[in-house]
Design an enzyme around this catalytic site. Structure first.
Site, PDB file in Angstrom:
ATOM      1  N   LYS A 119       6.571  -2.044   2.066  1.00  0.00           N
ATOM      2  CA  LYS A 119       5.378  -1.412   2.646  1.00  0.00           C
ATOM      3  C   LYS A 119       4.183  -2.357   2.496  1.00  0.00           C
ATOM      4  O   LYS A 119       3.255  -2.138   1.713  1.00  0.00           O
ATOM      5  CB  LYS A 119       5.113  -0.054   1.993  1.00  0.00           C
ATOM      6  N   HIS A 138      -0.828 -21.114   0.487  1.00  0.00           N
ATOM      7  CA  HIS A 138       0.242 -20.186   0.802  1.00  0.00           C
ATOM      8  C   HIS A 138       1.065 -19.795  -0.428  1.00  0.00           C
ATOM      9  O   HIS A 138       1.550 -18.670  -0.534  1.00  0.00           O
ATOM     10  CB  HIS A 138       1.175 -20.778   1.870  1.00  0.00           C
ATOM     11  N   TYR A 149       0.845  -1.194   0.000  1.00  0.00           N
ATOM     12  CA  TYR A 149       0.000   0.000   0.000  1.00  0.00           C
ATOM     13  C   TYR A 149       0.877   1.240   0.000  1.00  0.00           C
ATOM     14  O   TYR A 149       2.087   1.174   0.185  1.00  0.00           O
ATOM     15  CB  TYR A 149      -0.933   0.017   1.208  1.00  0.00           C
ATOM     16  N   ARG A 207       8.056   3.679  -5.062  1.00  0.00           N
ATOM     17  CA  ARG A 207       8.035   2.732  -3.948  1.00  0.00           C
ATOM     18  C   ARG A 207       6.940   1.672  -4.140  1.00  0.00           C
ATOM     19  O   ARG A 207       7.121   0.517  -3.757  1.00  0.00           O
ATOM     20  CB  ARG A 207       7.856   3.472  -2.625  1.00  0.00           C
ATOM     21  N   ARG A 215      -7.512 -21.329  -0.853  1.00  0.00           N
ATOM     22  CA  ARG A 215      -6.537 -20.733   0.045  1.00  0.00           C
ATOM     23  C   ARG A 215      -5.284 -21.585   0.048  1.00  0.00           C
ATOM     24  O   ARG A 215      -5.297 -22.730   0.494  1.00  0.00           O
ATOM     25  CB  ARG A 215      -7.108 -20.615   1.466  1.00  0.00           C
ATOM     26  N   GLU A 233      12.726   2.196  13.774  1.00  0.00           N
ATOM     27  CA  GLU A 233      11.787   3.239  13.377  1.00  0.00           C
ATOM     28  C   GLU A 233      10.660   3.249  14.400  1.00  0.00           C
ATOM     29  O   GLU A 233      10.767   2.604  15.446  1.00  0.00           O
ATOM     30  CB  GLU A 233      11.253   2.965  11.968  1.00  0.00           C
TER      31      GLU A 233
END
Length: 285
Positions: free
Chosen positions: A149, A102, A32, A51, A100, A182
């Site tokens: 991110k 992985h 995101y 990014r 589903r 951070e």
């Protein structure tokens, strides 16, 4: 009327729907971005888009959106949502599979979602009216690829909530070597004896666009000194100033870390100088 974007279409928020089999929902499998915009002008747009592309490549999501397409989406959302100051949230998941599993599936289209949210306004460099921050301090227990991110933010959320439980607005993190990484949703800067320092980028740290802008702006002014290096917990707690930076906070002055008051317990002179420069020059980069 507010609009959101979903997979090539604009619609009212209540009309936007995805499958529960979307891998973003099942695994947090996506990336995101958040881009601030003031009076229709986006801050660091090209760097944010770069990014996005780097994050997509890192987790092997194939999406052929160009910078021009992202800009058109952002501009459309800005013009169809109220408020002069907005944050544009961009979200790409791997997409919806039939089962589903992985392992990365092949042949599914990514899910692309975007919306705007109102920002309170541009941060001020006035020390008397600036938003200040008290923060918690914890050992970093997130995954080891924080430079991506990712939408899988549970580790960050747990750290942030820990700070909120203590009445704070953020949580600054340190690793097993007592080195600052951070904060849960921000990058970190300190000031000591007039020298600005921020942790060097590696896999423990998201390369923040605001962090990058601050470094570029500060380096362009010879009266200021900035270092990208290891910053220890002890240095943080003995700093003259501490800042947390992000797209929505810009240069956020920290007045207290855990039980330690920073400096005089109010925004410092270097912060005021850097926030003023950032406000003046942020759209030049």
């Amino acid at each position: 009327m507010s609009l959101v974007y979903l997979n090539g279409e604009y619609m009212a928020p209540e009309e936007a729907k995805i499958s529960p089999m979307d891998r973003g929902f099942l695994f947090g499998d996506g990336i995101y971005e958040v881009i601030p915009a003031y009076y229709g002008k986006m801050l660091g747009f090209d760097a944010h888009v770069a990014r996005i592309q780097e994050g997509l490549a890192a987790i092997e999501i194939n999406l052929d959106y160009t910078g021009e397409q992202w800009r058109a989406i952002c501009d459309t959302l800005i013009s169809n949502n109220p408020g002069p100051n907005q944050g544009i949230y961009l979200h790409v998941s791997r997409g919806t599979d039939s089962k589903r599993n992985h392992a990365y599936p092949r042949g599914i289209a990514p899910t692309v979602f975007a919306f705007c949210f109102e920002l309170p306004g541009e941060p001020t460099a006035d020390a008397h009216s600036a938003t200040t921050y008290t923060v918690s301090l914890e050992q970093d227990r997130r995954w080891q690829r924080c430079n991506i991110k990712s939408t899988a933010l549970l580790g960050n959320v747990i750290h942030y909530q820990s700070g909120a439980r203590e009445g704070n607005k953020e949580t600054i993190l340190f690793n097993a070597k007592d080195e600052i990484t951070e904060a849960s949703s921000s990058n970190v800067f300190i000031v000591k004896d007039g020298v600005i320092a921020t942790p060097v980028l590696d896999n423990q740290i998201l390369p923040g666009i605001t962090r990058w802008l601050i470094c570029e702006i500060v380096r362009s002014h010879s009266e200021l000194v900035i270092e990208e290096r290891v910053v220890t917990k002890a240095e943080l707690l003995s700093a003259d100033e501490v800042w947390i930076t992000s797209a929505t906070k810009e240069v956020g002055p920290v007045v207290k870390v855990a039980d330690t008051v920073i400096g005089e317990g109010k925004p410092g002179k270097i912060w005021q100088q850097v926030q003023t420069l950032f406000t003046t020059h942020k759209f030049d980069y």
